[in-house]
Design an enzyme around this catalytic site. Structure first.
Site, PDB file in Angstrom:
ATOM      1  N   TYR A 239      28.677  40.823  32.153  1.00 11.73           N
ATOM      2  CA  TYR A 239      29.438  39.490  32.073  1.00 11.73           C
ATOM      3  C   TYR A 239      30.577  39.340  31.815  1.00 11.73           C
ATOM      4  O   TYR A 239      31.212  40.388  31.417  1.00 11.73           O
ATOM      5  CB  TYR A 239      28.484  38.598  30.902  1.00 11.73           C
ATOM      6  CG  TYR A 239      29.066  39.239  29.450  1.00 11.73           C
ATOM      7  CD1 TYR A 239      30.056  38.423  28.942  1.00 11.73           C
ATOM      8  CD2 TYR A 239      28.231  40.155  28.982  1.00 11.73           C
ATOM      9  CE1 TYR A 239      30.386  38.603  27.672  1.00 11.73           C
ATOM     10  CE2 TYR A 239      28.546  40.356  27.554  1.00 11.73           C
ATOM     11  CZ  TYR A 239      29.854  39.669  26.986  1.00 11.73           C
ATOM     12  OH  TYR A 239      30.083  40.087  25.760  1.00 11.73           O
ATOM     13  N   CYS A 240      31.113  38.324  32.169  1.00 15.49           N
ATOM     14  CA  CYS A 240      32.690  38.074  31.995  1.00 15.49           C
ATOM     15  C   CYS A 240      32.835  36.496  31.747  1.00 15.49           C
ATOM     16  O   CYS A 240      32.021  36.086  30.956  1.00 15.49           O
ATOM     17  CB  CYS A 240      33.498  38.074  33.207  1.00 15.49           C
ATOM     18  SG  CYS A 240      33.072  37.225  34.566  1.00 15.49           S
ATOM     19  N   LYS A 241      34.038  35.910  31.869  1.00 14.93           N
ATOM     20  CA  LYS A 241      34.051  34.472  31.287  1.00 14.93           C
ATOM     21  C   LYS A 241      33.177  33.773  32.124  1.00 14.93           C
ATOM     22  O   LYS A 241      32.669  32.770  31.436  1.00 14.93           O
ATOM     23  CB  LYS A 241      35.382  34.030  31.102  1.00 14.93           C
ATOM     24  CG  LYS A 241      35.802  32.719  30.361  1.00 14.93           C
ATOM     25  CD  LYS A 241      37.257  32.535  30.252  1.00 14.93           C
ATOM     26  CE  LYS A 241      37.284  31.102  29.615  1.00 14.93           C
ATOM     27  NZ  LYS A 241      38.770  31.019  29.245  1.00 14.93           N
TER      28      LYS A 241
ATOM     29  N   GLY B  79      31.731  34.478  35.469  1.00 13.17           N
ATOM     30  CA  GLY B  79      30.845  34.971  36.591  1.00 13.17           C
ATOM     31  C   GLY B  79      31.272  35.440  37.683  1.00 13.17           C
ATOM     32  O   GLY B  79      30.811  36.479  38.450  1.00 13.17           O
TER      33      GLY B  79
ATOM     34  N   PHE C 110      30.090  34.096  29.931  1.00 10.84           N
ATOM     35  CA  PHE C 110      30.133  33.885  28.522  1.00 10.84           C
ATOM     36  C   PHE C 110      30.529  32.462  27.990  1.00 10.84           C
ATOM     37  O   PHE C 110      30.014  31.869  26.961  1.00 10.84           O
ATOM     38  CB  PHE C 110      31.124  34.830  27.984  1.00 10.84           C
ATOM     39  CG  PHE C 110      31.095  34.952  26.461  1.00 10.84           C
ATOM     40  CD1 PHE C 110      30.026  35.576  25.740  1.00 10.84           C
ATOM     41  CD2 PHE C 110      32.084  34.278  25.518  1.00 10.84           C
ATOM     42  CE1 PHE C 110      30.091  35.514  24.421  1.00 10.84           C
ATOM     43  CE2 PHE C 110      31.919  34.395  24.258  1.00 10.84           C
ATOM     44  CZ  PHE C 110      31.207  34.947  23.783  1.00 10.84           C
TER      45      PHE C 110
END
Length: 104
Positions: free
Chosen positions: A64-66, A68, A93
Site C-alpha cells: 500500500y501507499c497513500k 494506490g 492508506f
C-alpha cells in the site's frame, strides 16, 4: 492484483504467509501505518530495489501507499522481479479504516 479495502483486509487476516509492505515516504510513514508493515520507500529508486531483493519471494505481499498509485507500481516491479503474489490496496492508506500503528 488490485483488491478493495474490504477484500485486502479480509484476505490479509486469513493469510499466514502474508507480509504487509508500505511503499510511502518516511514522512508519510511517520503519520501512521498499518500494524506490522515493512517500510520500503519506492522513491528511493535503486535502494527500493535492493530492499526488495532481500525479501522472501515465496511470501504473499500486501502493498500500500497513500492512494494506490505507487503501490500499484511497486506490485508491477515486484512481479517483474519474480514475486508471485502481490496485492495492491485500492484507495491506499488514506481510505484505510483498519488499525493504525505509530513509531514509538
Amino acid at each position: 492484483m488490485n483488491l478493495s479495502q474490504k477484500e485486502w483486509a479480509e484476505q490479509l487476516k486469513n493469510d499466514a504467509n502474508a507480509v504487509i509492505l508500505d511503499v510511502r515516504t518516511e514522512e508519510e510513514w511517520n503519520e501512521g501505518f498499518i500494524p506490522n508493515a515493512v517500510f520500503n520507500d519506492i522513491y528511493k529508486g535503486q535502494g527500493f530495489i535492493y530492499r526488495l531483493e532481500e525479501l522472501d519471494k515465496t511470501k504473499n505481499y500486501y502493498v500500500y501507499c497513500k492512494a494506490g498509485g505507487r503501490s500499484g507500481q511497486a506490485c508491477s516491479i515486484m512481479n517483474q522481479m519474480g514475486f508471485e503474489n502481490t496485492y495492491n490496496l485500492e484507495g491506499g492508506f488514506m481510505n484505510w479504516e483498519g488499525e493504525v500503528a505509530f513509531e514509538e
